[in-house]
Design a protein around this motif. Structure first.
Motif, PDB file in Angstrom:
ATOM      1  N   HIS A   1       0.825  -1.213   0.000  1.00  0.00           N
ATOM      2  CA  HIS A   1       0.000   0.000   0.000  1.00  0.00           C
ATOM      3  C   HIS A   1       0.854   1.255   0.000  1.00  0.00           C
ATOM      4  O   HIS A   1       0.592   2.197  -0.766  1.00  0.00           O
ATOM      5  CB  HIS A   1      -0.926   0.033   1.215  1.00  0.00           C
TER       6      HIS A   1
ATOM      7  N   PRO B   1      -5.927   0.394  -2.068  1.00  0.00           N
ATOM      8  CA  PRO B   1      -6.707   0.104  -0.859  1.00  0.00           C
ATOM      9  C   PRO B   1      -6.544  -1.340  -0.425  1.00  0.00           C
ATOM     10  O   PRO B   1      -6.231  -2.218  -1.235  1.00  0.00           O
ATOM     11  CB  PRO B   1      -8.143   0.393  -1.294  1.00  0.00           C
TER      12      PRO B   1
ATOM     13  N   ARG C   1      -7.979   4.001   3.838  1.00  0.00           N
ATOM     14  CA  ARG C   1      -7.489   3.104   2.801  1.00  0.00           C
ATOM     15  C   ARG C   1      -7.797   1.654   3.151  1.00  0.00           C
ATOM     16  O   ARG C   1      -7.348   0.735   2.450  1.00  0.00           O
ATOM     17  CB  ARG C   1      -5.971   3.259   2.611  1.00  0.00           C
TER      18      ARG C   1
ATOM     19  N   ILE D   1      -7.157   5.257  -6.015  1.00  0.00           N
ATOM     20  CA  ILE D   1      -5.713   5.339  -5.795  1.00  0.00           C
ATOM     21  C   ILE D   1      -5.283   6.742  -6.185  1.00  0.00           C
ATOM     22  O   ILE D   1      -5.724   7.268  -7.199  1.00  0.00           O
ATOM     23  CB  ILE D   1      -4.968   4.297  -6.652  1.00  0.00           C
TER      24      ILE D   1
END
Length: 309
Positions: free
Chosen positions: A159, A165, A193, A305
């Motif tokens: 991440h 996510p 996230r 994103i």
């Protein structure tokens, strides 16, 4: 500095606003020794189900099937093109019980690199490379065992490099506080996230409120044929969170995990139930704004994103 938000689909990066009505947690393909004889591996069945989903008003679907469980990422671009449904593929890893020990022995030492490669370079398949748009991980019943902690750590590393996510399978809906403590407090993943899945399976409103207050997204996957005894709690869980001011944290998925649960070739309710039946019901019971948040506005943010400038 960061660039504009996007959602990484199997056909490329798209504007989050283009997704439409989203099934935030489902499976088109799935094969696991935990469900013998119930494999979902038919491309034609997946296509028929997606067409029914689109006809009912569905616009996008996140397939949470991770590495090693028959995710068939190479077929997803074709299915997206012929049905018009945006598809988000997953990298990640499930609980250890879903895999042969020798598979894990080979994969675990390079797990973060595998996740990052799936997200940035693409998943290798017979039809080329398909980039994943999310990371799926899994906890245990009220606990995170050493396997889960290793997978969560690799997911956090991926991440931080990619901005993808992280979707979390909460076993029977439990373990949300432990998950957020590890991912967010210890590993530095922003709570917004993180998508916590299966929460309707443990209808503990206090825990749900704590997770929403922390900033995580809460995914309620119902109806699910495998967990139908929890369906009757779904609307009450959503109502409690919306009334507390957390309608902006809610996501809805179907979590179709067996071929028998498809609408077009099984006993249902399958993919079309979400846009065709459940969304109108939520709109009627909780209001149009809450329904729009659950199915459109929230997933557009949750799966976005932010790419480097």
């Amino acid at each position: 500095m960061s660039g504009p938000a996007l959602v990484r689909t199997v056909l490329g990066d798209v504007d989050p606003a283009s997704l439409g009505v989203v099934d935030a947690h489902d499976h088109l393909f799935l094969r696991t020794p935990r469900l013998p004889g119930q494999e979902m591996d038919s491309a034609s069945a997946a296509e028929a189900e997606l067409r029914a989903f689109a006809t009912a008003g569905g616009g996008a679907l996140a397939q949470w099937t991770p590495v090693g469980l028959g995710r068939r990422a190479d077929l997803l671009p074709m299915l997206s093109r012929v049905t018009g449904v945006h598809l988000i593929a997953a990298t990640g890893l499930h609980q250890a019980a879903h895999y042969a020990p020798e598979f894990l022995d080979r994969l675990l030492p390079r797990l973060a690199r595998r996740f990052i490669a799936d997200l940035t370079e693409g998943i290798h398949g017979s039809n080329g490379l398909v980039r994943a748009g999310m990371i799926k991980v899994a906890g245990g019943f009220h606990r995170l065992d050493p396997h889960a902690r290793q997978v969560f750590t690799a997911a956090a590393e991926a991440h931080h490099l990619t901005g993808a996510p992280i979707g979390v399978h909460l076993e029977l809906g439990t373990g949300a506080p432990e998950t957020l403590d590890l991912l967010c407090t210890e590993l530095g993943v922003p709570a917004d996230r993180v998508i916590l899945g299966h929460l309707n399976r443990a209808p503990d409103t206090r825990t749900h409120l704590r997770a929403a207050e922390a900033g995580a997204y809460l995914a309620f996957d119902g109806p699910s044929r495998a967990h139908h005894p929890t369906d009757w709690r779904l609307l009450d869980c959503l109502a409690a969170l919306a009334e507390a001011g957390h309608a902006d944290r809610l996501l809805i998925g179907g979590d179709t995990t067996t071929a028998a649960a498809r609408a077009t070739s099984g006993e249902g309710p399958g993919l079309p139930y979400l846009p065709g039946v459940l969304r109108p019901r939520i709109e009627r019971e909780l209001g149009a704004d809450t329904a729009k948040s659950c199915f459109e506005t929230n997933p557009a943010r949750a799966f976005a994103i932010t790419r480097p400038a």
